[in-house]
Design a protein around this motif. Structure first.
Motif, mmCIF file in Angstrom:
data_model
loop_
_atom_site.group_PDB
_atom_site.id
_atom_site.type_symbol
_atom_site.label_atom_id
_atom_site.label_comp_id
_atom_site.label_asym_id
_atom_site.label_seq_id
_atom_site.Cartn_x
_atom_site.Cartn_y
_atom_site.Cartn_z
ATOM 1 N N ILE A 69 0.846 -1.198 0.000
ATOM 2 C CA ILE A 69 0.000 0.000 0.000
ATOM 3 C C ILE A 69 0.882 1.249 0.000
ATOM 4 N N CYS A 70 1.925 1.246 0.822
ATOM 5 C CA CYS A 70 2.839 2.392 0.864
ATOM 6 C C CYS A 70 3.584 2.545 -0.464
ATOM 7 N N ALA A 71 3.957 1.430 -1.075
ATOM 8 C CA ALA A 71 4.640 1.501 -2.373
ATOM 9 C C ALA A 71 3.711 2.086 -3.430
ATOM 10 N N VAL A 72 2.454 1.680 -3.438
ATOM 11 C CA VAL A 72 1.472 2.255 -4.373
ATOM 12 C C VAL A 72 1.357 3.758 -4.131
ATOM 13 N N ALA A 73 1.300 4.159 -2.876
ATOM 14 C CA ALA A 73 1.188 5.583 -2.554
ATOM 15 C C ALA A 73 2.362 6.365 -3.131
ATOM 16 N N ARG A 74 3.563 5.841 -2.976
ATOM 17 C CA ARG A 74 4.751 6.528 -3.509
ATOM 18 C C ARG A 74 4.736 6.545 -5.035
ATOM 19 N N LEU A 75 4.422 5.410 -5.645
ATOM 20 C CA LEU A 75 4.422 5.328 -7.115
ATOM 21 C C LEU A 75 3.403 6.273 -7.749
ATOM 22 N N GLU A 81 -2.641 8.815 0.949
ATOM 23 C CA GLU A 81 -2.518 7.374 1.180
ATOM 24 C C GLU A 81 -1.263 7.078 2.006
ATOM 25 N N TRP A 82 -0.176 7.758 1.688
ATOM 26 C CA TRP A 82 1.071 7.596 2.434
ATOM 27 C C TRP A 82 0.875 7.994 3.902
ATOM 28 N N ILE A 83 0.257 9.144 4.129
ATOM 29 C CA ILE A 83 0.047 9.647 5.494
ATOM 30 C C ILE A 83 -0.785 8.658 6.305
ATOM 31 N N HIS A 85 -1.066 5.288 5.715
ATOM 32 C CA HIS A 85 -0.560 3.913 5.792
ATOM 33 C C HIS A 85 0.879 3.768 6.266
ATOM 34 N N ALA A 86 1.688 4.795 6.198
ATOM 35 C CA ALA A 86 3.056 4.676 6.732
ATOM 36 C C ALA A 86 3.034 4.309 8.221
ATOM 37 N N PRO A 87 2.203 4.944 9.043
ATOM 38 C CA PRO A 87 2.136 4.531 10.450
ATOM 39 C C PRO A 87 1.619 3.093 10.631
ATOM 40 N N GLU A 88 0.715 2.672 9.754
ATOM 41 C CA GLU A 88 0.198 1.294 9.816
ATOM 42 C C GLU A 88 1.314 0.294 9.501
ATOM 43 N N PHE A 89 2.179 0.630 8.538
ATOM 44 C CA PHE A 89 3.306 -0.231 8.209
ATOM 45 C C PHE A 89 4.248 -0.343 9.403
ATOM 46 N N LEU A 90 4.545 0.776 10.044
ATOM 47 C CA LEU A 90 5.423 0.752 11.216
ATOM 48 C C LEU A 90 4.782 -0.048 12.352
ATOM 49 N N ALA A 91 3.482 0.101 12.539
ATOM 50 C CA ALA A 91 2.771 -0.641 13.588
ATOM 51 C C ALA A 91 2.762 -2.142 13.317
ATOM 52 N N ALA A 92 2.922 -2.517 12.043
ATOM 53 C CA ALA A 92 2.945 -3.935 11.656
ATOM 54 C C ALA A 92 4.384 -4.465 11.603
ATOM 55 N N ASN A 93 5.291 -3.796 12.291
ATOM 56 C CA ASN A 93 6.698 -4.189 12.419
ATOM 57 C C ASN A 93 7.560 -3.874 11.203
ATOM 58 N N GLY A 94 7.108 -2.977 10.344
ATOM 59 C CA GLY A 94 7.983 -2.451 9.306
ATOM 60 C C GLY A 94 8.930 -1.447 9.948
ATOM 61 N N TYR A 162 -5.706 -0.550 -3.831
ATOM 62 C CA TYR A 162 -5.074 0.692 -3.382
ATOM 63 C C TYR A 162 -4.587 1.546 -4.539
ATOM 64 N N ASN A 163 -4.429 0.970 -5.729
ATOM 65 C CA ASN A 163 -4.231 1.799 -6.909
ATOM 66 C C ASN A 163 -5.513 2.586 -7.173
ATOM 67 N N MET A 164 -6.659 1.934 -6.995
ATOM 68 C CA MET A 164 -7.930 2.635 -7.148
ATOM 69 C C MET A 164 -8.040 3.756 -6.118
ATOM 70 N N VAL A 165 -7.708 3.455 -4.876
ATOM 71 C CA VAL A 165 -7.782 4.462 -3.811
ATOM 72 C C VAL A 165 -6.908 5.667 -4.170
ATOM 73 N N SER A 166 -5.660 5.405 -4.532
ATOM 74 C CA SER A 166 -4.748 6.521 -4.801
ATOM 75 C C SER A 166 -5.238 7.368 -5.976
ATOM 76 N N ARG A 167 -5.761 6.729 -6.983
ATOM 77 C CA ARG A 167 -6.254 7.491 -8.128
ATOM 78 C C ARG A 167 -7.466 8.345 -7.751
ATOM 79 N N PHE A 168 -8.343 7.807 -6.931
ATOM 80 C CA PHE A 168 -9.511 8.540 -6.448
ATOM 81 C C PHE A 168 -9.066 9.742 -5.612
ATOM 82 N N LEU A 169 -8.120 9.511 -4.705
ATOM 83 C CA LEU A 169 -7.619 10.591 -3.846
ATOM 84 C C LEU A 169 -6.963 11.699 -4.659
#
Length: 179
Positions: A69-75, A81-83, A85-94, A162-169
């Motif tokens: 999801i974070c990679a899609v946000a960056r691409l 989307e980044w704002i 999901h980045a904390p969600e990635f860290l919370a999931a041990n990223g 999440y490509n759909m989400v990012s395009r919508f956003l």
């Protein structure tokens, strides 16, 4: 300012749907994305159900889902989307170093110091699906071996969703603020 004004969430006709969306959100607060989707209750209802499944019912490891999801946000230059999901990635041990590496997703796909084999293949899948749509056979086969068919379908669905989400956003210029 978004390209369309946010929906009035106090409209009694959508009160039940607003409540349903609040229940799905861990904070109980609506995001501006939700406020935009509520212009079309059927669309908002379907969106809510699909993303509830992606976020809570899949077998793909949580950190892999959040990584793609974070990679899609960056691409897609989807800061919202980044704002979210980045904390969600860290919370999931990223790690923060992994997030920083996503400034160049292509390079991250081959970074053996920061990303394990599963993560690199997930990133390669994300890169191809986001940039070319068609994924090279060797990437699909490697992902099938590592994730199995169910998780591969779930991973592809997450990336597509999440490509759909990012395009919508991005097209609506939705800002990251919420209630």
């Amino acid at each position: 300012m978004p390209n369309i004004e946010y929906c009035n969430i106090d409209d009694p006709e959508i009160a039940e749907l607003v409540s349903t969306i609040r229940k799905r959100r861990s904070s109980g607060k609506l995001l501006n994305l939700d406020r935009m989707l509520l212009h079309s209750p059927p669309f908002a209802r379907g969106w809510n159900a699909m993303f509830a499944a992606i976020r809570n019912q899949l077998q793909v490891p949580r950190h892999i889902n959040e990584l793609v999801i974070c990679a899609v946000a960056r691409l897609n230059n989807a800061d919202y989307e980044w704002i979210q999901h980045a904390p969600e990635f860290l919370a999931a041990n990223g790690t923060q170093a992994q997030l920083d590496a996503l400034d160049d997703v292509t390079a991250a796909c081959y970074d053996t110091a920061l990303f394990n084999e599963h993560e690199r293949v997930a990133l390669r899948l994300t890169l191809d699906m986001t940039r070319q749509v068609k994924v090279r056979c060797e990437i699909i086969e490697k992902a099938r071996v590592l994730f199995g068919e169910r998780q591969l379908v779930e991973l592809m669905g997450t990336i597509a969703g999440y490509n759909m989400v990012s395009r919508f956003l991005v097209v609506l210029d939705i800002d990251a603020a919420g209630e």
